[in-house]
Design a protein around this motif. Structure first.
Motif, PDB file in Angstrom:
ATOM      1  N   ASN A  50       0.831  -1.206   0.000  1.00 30.19           N
ATOM      2  CA  ASN A  50       0.000   0.000   0.000  1.00 30.19           C
ATOM      3  C   ASN A  50       0.863   1.253   0.000  1.00 30.19           C
ATOM      4  N   PHE A  51       0.455   2.236  -0.796  1.00 31.45           N
ATOM      5  CA  PHE A  51       0.975   3.584  -0.619  1.00 31.45           C
ATOM      6  C   PHE A  51       0.122   4.230   0.465  1.00 31.45           C
ATOM      7  N   LEU A  52       0.751   4.986   1.341  1.00 31.47           N
ATOM      8  CA  LEU A  52       0.006   5.714   2.371  1.00 31.47           C
ATOM      9  C   LEU A  52       0.224   7.204   2.145  1.00 31.47           C
ATOM     10  N   PHE A  53      -0.837   7.902   1.789  1.00 28.68           N
ATOM     11  CA  PHE A  53      -0.765   9.357   1.615  1.00 28.68           C
ATOM     12  C   PHE A  53      -1.337   9.971   2.889  1.00 28.68           C
ATOM     13  N   ILE A  54      -0.459  10.635   3.633  1.00 30.71           N
ATOM     14  CA  ILE A  54      -0.815  11.033   4.989  1.00 30.71           C
ATOM     15  C   ILE A  54      -1.143  12.522   5.088  1.00 30.71           C
ATOM     16  N   PHE A  55      -2.320  12.789   5.619  1.00 25.82           N
ATOM     17  CA  PHE A  55      -2.789  14.153   5.851  1.00 25.82           C
ATOM     18  C   PHE A  55      -2.915  14.339   7.366  1.00 25.82           C
ATOM     19  N   ALA A  61      -4.942   4.888   1.998  1.00 23.32           N
ATOM     20  CA  ALA A  61      -4.115   3.714   1.695  1.00 23.32           C
ATOM     21  C   ALA A  61      -4.519   3.221   0.312  1.00 23.32           C
ATOM     22  N   ILE A  62      -3.550   3.138  -0.593  1.00 25.77           N
ATOM     23  CA  ILE A  62      -3.840   2.717  -1.966  1.00 25.77           C
ATOM     24  C   ILE A  62      -3.019   1.481  -2.293  1.00 25.77           C
ATOM     25  N   GLU A  63      -3.723   0.375  -2.504  1.00 26.11           N
ATOM     26  CA  GLU A  63      -3.046  -0.884  -2.812  1.00 26.11           C
ATOM     27  C   GLU A  63      -3.023  -1.063  -4.321  1.00 26.11           C
ATOM     28  N   VAL A  64      -1.834  -1.283  -4.874  1.00 32.36           N
ATOM     29  CA  VAL A  64      -1.735  -1.455  -6.327  1.00 32.36           C
ATOM     30  C   VAL A  64      -1.216  -2.847  -6.667  1.00 32.36           C
ATOM     31  N   ASN A  65      -1.818  -3.421  -7.705  1.00 31.56           N
ATOM     32  CA  ASN A  65      -1.415  -4.768  -8.108  1.00 31.56           C
ATOM     33  C   ASN A  65      -0.109  -4.778  -8.883  1.00 31.56           C
ATOM     34  N   LEU A  66       0.110  -3.727  -9.655  1.00 30.83           N
ATOM     35  CA  LEU A  66       1.322  -3.633 -10.472  1.00 30.83           C
ATOM     36  C   LEU A  66       1.853  -2.216 -10.374  1.00 30.83           C
ATOM     37  N   VAL A  67       3.179  -2.101 -10.281  1.00 29.88           N
ATOM     38  CA  VAL A  67       3.772  -0.772 -10.173  1.00 29.88           C
ATOM     39  C   VAL A  67       3.448   0.065 -11.420  1.00 29.88           C
ATOM     40  N   GLY A  68       3.299  -0.606 -12.571  1.00 30.96           N
ATOM     41  CA  GLY A  68       2.952   0.095 -13.808  1.00 30.96           C
ATOM     42  C   GLY A  68       1.572   0.732 -13.782  1.00 30.96           C
ATOM     43  N   ASN A  69       0.816   0.452 -12.714  1.00 29.28           N
ATOM     44  CA  ASN A  69      -0.514   1.051 -12.586  1.00 29.28           C
ATOM     45  C   ASN A  69      -0.500   2.397 -11.872  1.00 29.28           C
ATOM     46  N   VAL A  70       0.691   2.926 -11.633  1.00 29.49           N
ATOM     47  CA  VAL A  70       0.812   4.261 -11.042  1.00 29.49           C
ATOM     48  C   VAL A  70       1.505   5.162 -12.067  1.00 29.49           C
ATOM     49  N   LEU A  71       0.842   6.219 -12.474  1.00 30.29           N
ATOM     50  CA  LEU A  71       1.424   7.123 -13.462  1.00 30.29           C
ATOM     51  C   LEU A  71       1.445   8.553 -12.926  1.00 30.29           C
ATOM     52  N   VAL A  72       2.589   9.214 -13.087  1.00 30.36           N
ATOM     53  CA  VAL A  72       2.726  10.598 -12.652  1.00 30.36           C
ATOM     54  C   VAL A  72       2.708  11.492 -13.885  1.00 30.36           C
ATOM     55  N   ASN A  73       1.751  12.413 -13.912  1.00 29.85           N
ATOM     56  CA  ASN A  73       1.602  13.351 -15.037  1.00 29.85           C
ATOM     57  C   ASN A  73       1.422  12.656 -16.391  1.00 29.85           C
ATOM     58  N   LYS A  74       0.922  11.440 -16.330  1.00 29.96           N
ATOM     59  CA  LYS A  74       0.590  10.697 -17.559  1.00 29.96           C
ATOM     60  C   LYS A  74      -0.729   9.981 -17.315  1.00 29.96           C
ATOM     61  N   ARG A  75      -1.415   9.662 -18.409  1.00 31.37           N
ATOM     62  CA  ARG A  75      -2.692   8.945 -18.270  1.00 31.37           C
ATOM     63  C   ARG A  75      -2.740   7.760 -19.219  1.00 31.37           C
ATOM     64  N   SER A  96      -6.557  -0.152  -8.744  1.00 32.40           N
ATOM     65  CA  SER A  96      -6.058  -0.078  -7.383  1.00 32.40           C
ATOM     66  C   SER A  96      -7.237   0.013  -6.413  1.00 32.40           C
ATOM     67  N   ASP A  97      -6.919  -0.206  -5.168  1.00 29.03           N
ATOM     68  CA  ASP A  97      -7.950  -0.226  -4.140  1.00 29.03           C
ATOM     69  C   ASP A  97      -7.643   0.897  -3.149  1.00 29.03           C
ATOM     70  N   VAL A  98      -8.547   1.859  -3.040  1.00 35.96           N
ATOM     71  CA  VAL A  98      -8.310   3.025  -2.173  1.00 35.96           C
ATOM     72  C   VAL A  98      -9.185   2.950  -0.933  1.00 35.96           C
ATOM     73  N   LYS A  99      -8.579   3.203   0.199  1.00 33.41           N
ATOM     74  CA  LYS A  99      -9.365   3.300   1.437  1.00 33.41           C
ATOM     75  C   LYS A  99      -8.901   4.517   2.216  1.00 33.41           C
ATOM     76  N   VAL A 100      -9.851   5.204   2.841  1.00 37.65           N
ATOM     77  CA  VAL A 100      -9.495   6.358   3.656  1.00 37.65           C
ATOM     78  C   VAL A 100      -9.707   5.995   5.122  1.00 37.65           C
TER      79      VAL A 100
END
Ligand SMILES: [Zn+2]
Length: 242
Positions: A50-55, A61-75, A96-100
């Motif tokens: 999981n990536f944890l984006f902390i506020f 918490a964002i769980e990704v199946n493949l690293v290629g499923n995360v894109l920065v400034n690309k779609r 990906s699976d997002v939970k707050v």
């Protein structure tokens, strides 16, 4: 399927977004988007896969199946499952699976189970395996993120080979010394994996993952595929404990 160290590697590349203000989030209808408006991103961490984006008072918490499923400034051509938008940038997550969660990550995740954290507790895991998963196969238990957060197919395959344990071995039949050694291998290899990612040489350095023969005795490896997860085994080197 992703591996914990791959998530850490990508998390390290995202550190420039720390301290930035999120203008909005989009994509996942189950998420209360208003929570994120103009919120300052305090930190980006990981837990297992999981990536944890902390506020300040919550985190995503964002769980990704493949690293290629995360894109920065690309779609991708398909719509992103979840996106963070900043003033001039965006991070897009696909499949990906997002939970707050309210509060801090340690309120919700047991850091003792994360193979890449200093809090990792091998004694705790050993007890968990022997007490609550003794009738299970070690190969399946290793991939169970509730037991060992961050183990993916490569870490599982390579460490079982190092420890000379067949993945179909029953946990209760594996000598305790061997289990302790296996857990040490998992932690050591996860660290090595992160280093190898920097030179893109994980696959080159793997002993049996995606190989055809055992490097030691040249025996053909037995390759099994369950779902999309591949397992490689040398039946000469890896003992089946049942
Ligand atoms: Zn072998």
């Amino acid at each position: 399927m992703s591996e914990g160290p791959s998530i850490i590697f990508l998390k390290n590349k995202l550190q420039r977004y720390k301290g930035k203000t999120v203008s909005k989030v989009s994509g996942d209808s189950t998420i209360d988007e208003s929570l994120f408006e103009n919120a300052t991103l305090i930190d980006i961490q990981t837990f297992g896969k999981n990536f944890l984006f902390i506020f300040k008072e919550f985190f995503a918490a964002i769980e990704v199946n493949l690293v290629g499923n995360v894109l920065v400034n690309k779609r991708k051509k398909i719509a992103a499952g979840f996106s963070f938008h900043f003033e001039e940038n965006e991070i897009n997550f696909y499949n990906s699976d997002v939970k707050v969660f309210q509060g801090k990550p340690t309120d919700h995740f047991n850091f003792k189970t994360d193979i890449s954290k200093p809090e990792f507790d091998a004694d705790f895991i050993l007890n968990e395996l022997q007490s609550n998963h003794h009738d299970e196969k070690i190969g399946a238990a290793l991939l169970n993120q509730n037991i060992l957060a961050g183990v993916g197919p490569i870490i599982r395959t390579e460490t079982l080979y190092h420890a000379k344990i067949h993945p179909d071995s029953l946990i209760k039949a594996i000598p305790e010394k061997k289990l302790i050694f296996l857990l040490k291998m998992v932690v050591d290899y996860a660290e090595e994996f992160l280093t190898l990612l920097k030179t893109d040489s994980v696959e080159k350095n793997a002993l049996i993952f995606e190989k055809k023969n055992c490097p030691k005795d040249k025996f053909p490896l037995v390759i099994a595929e369950v779902g999309k997860v591949k397992t490689y085994v040398c039946e000469k080197c890896q003992k089946l404990f049942v």
